[in-house]
Design an enzyme around this catalytic site. Structure first.
Site, mmCIF file in Angstrom:
data_model
loop_
_atom_site.group_PDB
_atom_site.id
_atom_site.type_symbol
_atom_site.label_atom_id
_atom_site.label_comp_id
_atom_site.label_asym_id
_atom_site.label_seq_id
_atom_site.Cartn_x
_atom_site.Cartn_y
_atom_site.Cartn_z
ATOM 1 N N GLU A 1 24.465 22.751 -30.053
ATOM 2 C CA GLU A 1 24.106 21.445 -29.510
ATOM 3 C C GLU A 1 25.355 20.563 -29.446
ATOM 4 O O GLU A 1 26.067 20.418 -30.440
ATOM 5 C CB GLU A 1 23.038 20.779 -30.385
ATOM 6 C CG GLU A 1 21.751 21.581 -30.491
ATOM 7 C CD GLU A 1 21.102 21.810 -29.139
ATOM 8 O OE1 GLU A 1 20.997 20.833 -28.357
ATOM 9 O OE2 GLU A 1 20.705 22.952 -28.864
ATOM 10 N N ASP B 1 19.285 29.820 -31.807
ATOM 11 C CA ASP B 1 19.975 28.940 -32.742
ATOM 12 C C ASP B 1 19.689 27.469 -32.457
ATOM 13 O O ASP B 1 19.656 26.654 -33.375
ATOM 14 C CB ASP B 1 21.479 29.212 -32.683
ATOM 15 C CG ASP B 1 21.832 30.610 -33.195
ATOM 16 O OD1 ASP B 1 21.429 30.934 -34.321
ATOM 17 O OD2 ASP B 1 22.497 31.365 -32.466
#
Length: 319
Positions: free
Chosen positions: A281, A66
């Site tokens: 992130e 991802d």
């Protein structure tokens, strides 16, 4: 300059996997031009994606998890080109959790993933634009999470993920149960306001995060809205019972206790600041605005995918 080539941006961790090499070789034997770029450090995927745009590539394929998909999407979305002027996006899922791929129904086998790119026409997909207080612009294709869920994501070690895959997030969560601490924040969007404490906060363009946790299970990639889920802490004295319900009933118990809405944009603010994971992130800010950006990219997805309308597209691209 234009080209019919694909650019495969491959996470360096997966560069020596035989299944990946065999998949690329198979498509090349069928006449497909594939340029492979292997990442070494943070920022490589972003740079390679822009190089693919400059070269006129017909498709950019994120080969990784991802995080790799996130970096490629962010690079493409941040350009000043419309979706139809950019390479189509593809995904070869090679990560630990593969949350976006799993929710989209993409095959996890590298060859099968490349065959989706070859056999299905790209379709427009929305992205989330994330604007932190103080300036800057970020992008998210799947789910942004805050609260206890963010802590679990950041504290799960690479070694544990390598051993247990997506279940590593669950194991880390169990180990941290005794130190659960809620956060406090306020949310505002068109016709919606909420203020209070929360354990988990999710803003979804896609549906799942954290190794298979369906946090925004009704989200779609083409509806021009983002799905918001807030899980408040249980009342005093009911924490053990609430955790037991989550363990025994899973998603059903979580959604029953959650506040949920769907909005074109939402602003989230917290006095102590917020730590969010955008597709894994991290991003920290005291205030964030999430916006649904319609049809920002075009992506190769299976003919039938839960994240897009049930009907398959009418045409098929040449293989």
């Amino acid at each position: 300059m234009s080209s019919d080539a694909w650019h495969l941006i491959l996470n360096g961790k997966n560069a020596n996997e035989d299944t990946v090499r065999d998949a690329v070789a198979a498509l090349r034997e069928r006449g497909r031009t594939i340029h492979v770029r292997v990442t070494w450090e943070q920022g490589d995927a972003h740079r390679y994606a822009l190089e693919a745009v400059a070269a006129g590539a017909v498709a950019v394929i994120a080969g990784g998890g991802d995080g790799t998909l996130h970096e490629v999407c962010a690079a493409l979305a941040a350009t000043d080109r419309a979706a139809g002027e950019l390479p189509a996006l593809g995904l070869m899922p090679l990560g630990t959790a593969n949350d976006f791929a799993t929710a989209a129904g993409l095959p996890l086998d590298p060859l099968a993933a490349l065959e989706v790119v070859a056999a299905t026409p790209p379709r427009p997909i929305d992205l989330m634009r994330v604007l932190p207080a103080g300036g800057g612009e970020h992008w998210c294709v799947n789910v942004a999470t805050g609260g206890f869920a963010t802590r679990i994501t950041t504290e799960t070690s690479p070694e544990l993920k390598k051993l247990f895959g997506g279940a590593a997030y669950f194991l880390t969560g169990m180990a941290r149960m005794g130190s659960i601490r809620s956060a406090r924040g306020s949310l505002r969007g068109p016709g919606f306001e909420w203020d209070g404490e929360f354990l988990v906060l999710a803003v979804g363009n896609g549906r799942q995060a954290g190794g298979g946790q369906l946090l925004t299970p009704d989200a779609r990639l083409d509806d021009g809205v983002i799905d918001v889920m807030v899980l408040p802490p249980p009342p005093p004295g009911e924490t053990t019972a609430a955790l037991g319900a989550l363990l025994s009933r899973g998603r059903a118990a979580l959604l029953e206790a959650a506040v949920r809405t769907r909005l074109p944009w939402v602003e989230i603010e917290a006095e102590e600041g917020l730590t969010f994971n955008l597709d894994g992130e991290p991003l920290e800010a005291p205030r964030l605005r999430f916006e649904a950006v319609r049809a920002r990219l075009c992506m190769h997805l299976p003919d039938v995918t839960p994240l897009l309308p049930d009907e398959a597209p009418a045409g098929r691209s040449p293989g």
